[in-house]
Write a protein that holds these residues in place. Structure first.
Motif, PDB file in Angstrom:
ATOM      1  N   HIS A   1      81.769  22.906  24.278  1.00  0.00           N
ATOM      2  CA  HIS A   1      82.563  24.130  24.739  1.00  0.00           C
ATOM      3  C   HIS A   1      83.480  24.541  23.664  1.00  0.00           C
ATOM      4  CE1 HIS A   1      80.502  23.290  28.455  1.00  0.00           C
ATOM      5  NE2 HIS A   1      80.857  22.007  28.190  1.00  0.00           N
ATOM      6  N   LYS A   2      83.247  24.282  22.318  1.00  0.00           N
ATOM      7  CA  LYS A   2      84.042  24.800  21.375  1.00  0.00           C
ATOM      8  C   LYS A   2      83.364  24.545  19.980  1.00  0.00           C
ATOM      9  CE  LYS A   2      86.837  20.476  20.767  1.00  0.00           C
ATOM     10  NZ  LYS A   2      88.146  19.895  20.669  1.00  0.00           N
ATOM     11  N   ASN A   3      83.796  25.320  18.812  1.00  0.00           N
ATOM     12  CA  ASN A   3      83.175  25.209  17.833  1.00  0.00           C
ATOM     13  C   ASN A   3      84.086  24.761  16.647  1.00  0.00           C
ATOM     14  OD1 ASN A   3      81.788  27.895  18.962  1.00  0.00           O
ATOM     15  ND2 ASN A   3      80.382  26.399  17.712  1.00  0.00           N
TER      16      ASN A   3
ATOM     17  N   LYS B   1      73.700  15.895  19.443  1.00  0.00           N
ATOM     18  CA  LYS B   1      73.446  15.612  20.804  1.00  0.00           C
ATOM     19  C   LYS B   1      73.640  14.284  21.262  1.00  0.00           C
ATOM     20  CE  LYS B   1      70.005  16.654  24.636  1.00  0.00           C
ATOM     21  NZ  LYS B   1      68.731  17.269  24.922  1.00  0.00           N
TER      22      LYS B   1
ATOM     23  N   ASP C   1      75.762  27.838  18.138  1.00  0.00           N
ATOM     24  CA  ASP C   1      75.628  28.097  19.315  1.00  0.00           C
ATOM     25  C   ASP C   1      75.454  26.694  20.212  1.00  0.00           C
ATOM     26  OD1 ASP C   1      75.722  30.705  18.841  1.00  0.00           O
ATOM     27  OD2 ASP C   1      73.604  30.776  18.892  1.00  0.00           O
ATOM     28  N   PHE C   2      74.625  25.758  19.533  1.00  0.00           N
ATOM     29  CA  PHE C   2      74.383  24.423  20.309  1.00  0.00           C
ATOM     30  C   PHE C   2      75.571  23.865  20.457  1.00  0.00           C
ATOM     31  CE2 PHE C   2      72.386  20.421  20.006  1.00  0.00           C
ATOM     32  CZ  PHE C   2      71.754  20.263  21.188  1.00  0.00           C
ATOM     33  N   GLU C   3      76.548  23.867  19.436  1.00  0.00           N
ATOM     34  CA  GLU C   3      77.589  22.983  19.453  1.00  0.00           C
ATOM     35  C   GLU C   3      78.532  23.458  20.555  1.00  0.00           C
ATOM     36  OE1 GLU C   3      80.887  21.558  16.338  1.00  0.00           O
ATOM     37  OE2 GLU C   3      80.596  23.600  16.302  1.00  0.00           O
ATOM     38  N   LYS C   4      78.445  24.954  20.657  1.00  0.00           N
ATOM     39  CA  LYS C   4      79.445  25.492  21.529  1.00  0.00           C
ATOM     40  C   LYS C   4      78.866  25.066  23.100  1.00  0.00           C
ATOM     41  CE  LYS C   4      82.306  28.714  23.423  1.00  0.00           C
ATOM     42  NZ  LYS C   4      83.672  28.833  22.846  1.00  0.00           N
ATOM     43  N   LYS C   5      77.676  24.920  23.157  1.00  0.00           N
ATOM     44  CA  LYS C   5      76.954  24.451  24.524  1.00  0.00           C
ATOM     45  C   LYS C   5      77.394  23.053  24.866  1.00  0.00           C
ATOM     46  CE  LYS C   5      72.311  24.001  26.780  1.00  0.00           C
ATOM     47  NZ  LYS C   5      71.039  24.122  26.459  1.00  0.00           N
ATOM     48  N   LEU C   6      76.936  22.267  23.618  1.00  0.00           N
ATOM     49  CA  LEU C   6      77.364  20.739  24.172  1.00  0.00           C
ATOM     50  C   LEU C   6      78.862  20.602  24.114  1.00  0.00           C
ATOM     51  CD1 LEU C   6      75.169  19.137  21.146  1.00  0.00           C
ATOM     52  CD2 LEU C   6      74.833  18.931  23.678  1.00  0.00           C
TER      53      LEU C   6
ATOM     54  N   ASP D   1      72.130  28.858  15.121  1.00  0.00           N
ATOM     55  CA  ASP D   1      71.446  27.961  16.308  1.00  0.00           C
ATOM     56  C   ASP D   1      72.430  26.791  16.360  1.00  0.00           C
ATOM     57  OD1 ASP D   1      69.383  29.991  16.570  1.00  0.00           O
ATOM     58  OD2 ASP D   1      68.038  28.709  15.470  1.00  0.00           O
TER      59      ASP D   1
END
Length: 72
Positions: free
Chosen positions: A45-47, A6, A38-43, A35
């Motif tokens: 928009h990809k993993n 983050k 999922d957080f990486e995807k939220k920040l 978790d």
């Protein structure tokens, strides 16, 4: 690792490598990995990492080839 993602804008794979280098004994459990993924995807928009269910039970981490090639 979530803090690094983050506030330092690190991808999950890079945050894990950073922490692992400084504390080799880390071994996040599958729930925490989920978790973080999922957080990486939220920040971002990809993993960079995804979780794959093992045929032996449990989960395995899959690192995308792009990141494996660039670290060699």
């Amino acid at each position: 690792m979530a803090y690094l993602m983050k506030y330092q804008k690190m991808k999950l794979i890079d945050a894990h490598a950073y922490v692992k280098k400084r504390r080799p004994l880390i071994r996040p459990n599958p729930g925490f990995w989920k978790d973080l993924v999922d957080f990486e995807k939220k920040l971002f928009h990809k993993n960079t990492i995804t979780m794959v269910e093992s045929k032996f039970g449990g989960y395995m981490l899959y690192y995308y080839n792009y990141y494996l090639r660039s670290s060699q």
